[in-house]
Write a protein that holds these residues in place. Structure first.
Motif, short mmCIF file in Angstrom:
data_model
loop_
_atom_site.label_atom_id
_atom_site.label_comp_id
_atom_site.label_asym_id
_atom_site.label_seq_id
_atom_site.Cartn_x
_atom_site.Cartn_y
_atom_site.Cartn_z
N GLY A 26 5.69 -0.21 -13.70
CA GLY A 26 4.94 -1.51 -14.06
C GLY A 26 3.73 -0.98 -14.77
N GLN A 27 2.93 0.11 -14.09
CA GLN A 27 1.72 0.60 -14.65
C GLN A 27 1.74 1.03 -16.14
OE1 GLN A 27 -0.26 3.68 -12.26
NE2 GLN A 27 -1.99 2.94 -12.51
N ALA A 28 3.02 1.59 -16.17
CA ALA A 28 3.45 2.42 -17.67
C ALA A 28 3.30 1.28 -18.65
CB ALA A 28 4.49 3.26 -17.55
N HIS A 29 3.89 0.03 -18.05
CA HIS A 29 4.00 -1.23 -19.23
C HIS A 29 3.06 -2.22 -18.93
CE1 HIS A 29 7.85 0.91 -18.78
NE2 HIS A 29 8.01 0.42 -20.21
N GLY A 30 1.76 -1.85 -18.39
CA GLY A 30 0.65 -2.75 -18.49
C GLY A 30 0.35 -3.66 -17.20
N GLN A 31 1.36 -3.25 -16.06
CA GLN A 31 1.33 -4.35 -15.05
C GLN A 31 0.66 -3.61 -13.88
OE1 GLN A 31 5.27 -6.12 -14.40
NE2 GLN A 31 5.05 -7.47 -15.86
N ALA A 32 0.09 -4.42 -13.17
CA ALA A 32 -0.54 -3.54 -11.93
C ALA A 32 -0.02 -4.34 -10.49
CB ALA A 32 -2.06 -3.79 -11.94
N TYR A 33 0.44 -3.12 -9.56
CA TYR A 33 0.93 -3.61 -8.37
C TYR A 33 0.14 -3.03 -7.37
CZ TYR A 33 5.32 -4.33 -11.29
OH TYR A 33 5.97 -4.54 -12.54
N ASP A 34 -0.06 -3.62 -6.24
CA ASP A 34 -0.30 -3.06 -5.12
C ASP A 34 0.68 -2.77 -4.12
OD1 ASP A 34 -3.27 -3.13 -5.81
OD2 ASP A 34 -3.30 -5.33 -4.95
N ILE A 35 0.56 -1.62 -3.26
CA ILE A 35 1.55 -1.17 -2.25
C ILE A 35 0.92 -1.49 -0.84
CG2 ILE A 35 2.82 0.67 -1.34
CD1 ILE A 35 3.24 1.78 -4.17
N VAL A 36 1.58 -2.11 -0.02
CA VAL A 36 1.18 -2.18 1.40
C VAL A 36 2.28 -1.99 2.18
CG1 VAL A 36 0.37 -3.78 2.93
CG2 VAL A 36 -0.43 -4.02 0.79
N GLU A 37 2.47 -0.94 3.06
CA GLU A 37 3.55 -0.64 3.88
C GLU A 37 3.43 -0.59 5.26
OE1 GLU A 37 5.76 3.08 2.11
OE2 GLU A 37 3.84 3.47 1.60
N TYR A 38 4.37 -1.36 5.91
CA TYR A 38 4.35 -1.35 7.51
C TYR A 38 5.50 -0.70 8.31
CZ TYR A 38 1.73 -5.42 5.58
OH TYR A 38 0.81 -6.23 4.85
N THR A 39 5.52 -0.73 9.45
CA THR A 39 6.73 -0.01 10.05
C THR A 39 7.55 -1.30 10.81
OG1 THR A 39 5.83 0.62 12.35
CG2 THR A 39 5.22 2.08 10.37
N ILE A 40 8.81 -0.64 11.28
CA ILE A 40 9.57 -1.79 11.91
C ILE A 40 9.03 -1.66 13.66
CG2 ILE A 40 11.66 -1.56 10.64
CD1 ILE A 40 12.52 0.36 12.57
N ASN A 41 8.07 -0.88 13.60
CA ASN A 41 7.52 -0.81 15.30
C ASN A 41 6.30 -1.51 15.37
OD1 ASN A 41 9.66 0.91 16.14
ND2 ASN A 41 8.57 2.60 15.07
N MET A 42 5.75 -2.24 14.28
CA MET A 42 4.39 -2.98 14.27
C MET A 42 4.87 -4.52 14.67
SD MET A 42 2.74 -1.74 10.75
CE MET A 42 1.19 -2.74 11.10
N PRO A 43 4.02 -5.10 15.41
CA PRO A 43 4.15 -6.41 15.84
C PRO A 43 4.30 -7.56 14.60
CG PRO A 43 2.31 -5.43 16.94
CD PRO A 43 2.84 -4.48 15.98
N VAL A 44 5.38 -8.47 14.57
CA VAL A 44 5.39 -9.20 13.46
C VAL A 44 4.34 -10.04 13.18
CG1 VAL A 44 7.09 -10.92 12.49
CG2 VAL A 44 8.03 -9.28 13.89
N LEU A 45 3.66 -10.36 14.25
CA LEU A 45 2.51 -11.31 13.88
C LEU A 45 1.40 -10.63 13.24
CD1 LEU A 45 2.41 -13.67 17.01
CD2 LEU A 45 3.29 -14.14 14.50
N HIS A 46 1.27 -9.22 13.55
CA HIS A 46 0.29 -8.39 12.83
C HIS A 46 0.75 -8.26 11.30
CE1 HIS A 46 -2.48 -5.06 12.24
NE2 HIS A 46 -1.28 -4.53 11.27
N ILE A 47 2.21 -8.13 11.07
CA ILE A 47 2.20 -7.85 9.60
C ILE A 47 1.89 -9.28 8.94
CG2 ILE A 47 4.45 -7.82 8.23
CD1 ILE A 47 5.46 -5.83 10.42
N LEU A 48 2.69 -10.23 9.60
CA LEU A 48 2.26 -11.52 9.05
C LEU A 48 0.70 -12.22 8.62
CD1 LEU A 48 3.64 -14.50 8.35
CD2 LEU A 48 3.03 -15.12 10.69
N SER A 49 -0.07 -11.68 9.48
CA SER A 49 -1.45 -11.87 9.32
C SER A 49 -1.68 -10.98 8.39
CB SER A 49 -2.08 -11.48 10.87
OG SER A 49 -3.63 -11.46 10.56
#
Length: 124
Positions: A26-49
């Protein structure tokens, strides 16, 4: 447009190479994306929030065998709280079952099949 790429990794020490490929393409073609990673061990409500507190227009999730069920759960909750966010799934766990995923989880707006760099870029 604020595009966030995400996934639910199996551990904190893991990171998703696929998200970095998408971002670089995307960056090479003029688009910008952010990356946010979580784990399967995190509480779902934390991820949602964390997701719903961000200013996101498009949320893409990389789906694998170890995270598909939790990913579908998370995106359903995200869509319930923030129906304005467009949700895109990609990865090996949804590439061959796109119709099934779209019928099963109405929170998903799009499924990218196969190699995602160009397809995701064009979709955005």
């Amino acid at each position: 447009m604020n595009v966030v790429l995400s996934t639910l990794n199996s551990k904190f020490i893991h990171s998703s190479l696929a998200l970095r490929y998408l971002k670089a393409y995307g960056q090479a073609h003029g688009q910008a994306y952010d990356i946010v990673e979580y784990t399967i061990n995190m509480p779902v409500l934390h991820i949602l929030s964390d997701i719903t507190e961000r200013n996101i227009d498009v949320l893409g999730f990389a789906c694998y065998i170890w995270n598909i069920e939790m990913t579908l759960h998370v995106v359903a909750m995200v869509k319930a709280v923030r129906p304005d966010i467009k949700i895109i799934l990609g990865g090996p766990e949804v590439s061959f079952t796109a119709d099934e995923i779209l019928n099963r989880c109405h929170a998903v707006d799009y499924v990218v099949q196969g190699e995602g760099e160009e397809a995701f870029y064009k979709l955005i």
